[in-house]
Design a protein around this motif. Structure first.
Motif: not given
Length: 139
Positions: A12-36
């Motif tokens: 998903d991150l890889f797709l986001l990285a290359f899907s928004g080429r040329g877009i001024r403000k790239k996506p941001t968001g949360f990393l979700l999971g578990q902290k061990m």
């Protein structure tokens, strides 16, 4: 401390990285999971618009609805802005994953963990592990 990003959120991150080429403000968001004990295990990402990314209400609501911990935030080239905004108690011991796509060779990834000891500071995780391929016999 290790940071492990499973195959689906990495894809998903890889797709986001290359899907928004040329877009001024790239996506941001949360990393979700578990902290061990010594590991952050990223199981999912969630795109959050910049104006809401550091809101305590959005943070609490997201953890409640997703049933996963917010391990940190990801960004594409806004590393300095993200670091400044994460200097707050809510983001202590959280990860900043900054991804840059400007280089022709592909992606550059920087990861930091927010810590506090009489002031906020950032440390690198010991290892960053990306699960990129399916294991034999699994889909």
């Amino acid at each position: 401390m290790d940071l492990i990003i499973l195959r689906e959120p990495w894809k998903d991150l890889f797709l986001l990285a290359f899907s928004g080429r040329g877009i001024r403000k790239k996506p941001t968001g949360f990393l979700l999971g578990q902290k061990m004990v010594d590991t952050y295990l990223v199981q999912k990402i969630l795109v959050i618009p910049w104006p809401y990314l550091f809101s305590p209400a959005v943070f609490i609501e997201t953890e409640s609805q997703e049933k996963l911990q917010i391990l940190g935030v990801f960004n594409f080239g806004q590393g300095a802005e993200v670091k400044e905004n994460m200097k707050q108690p809510l983001f202590c011991e959280k990860v900043i994953l900054s991804i840059k796509t400007e280089k022709p060779a592909g992606l550059t990834i920087h990861s930091r963990i927010v810590r506090f000891d009489r002031g906020f500071y950032f440390v690198r995780p010991d290892r960053l592990v990306l699960e990129m391929e399916e294991k034999n016999g699994r889909k």
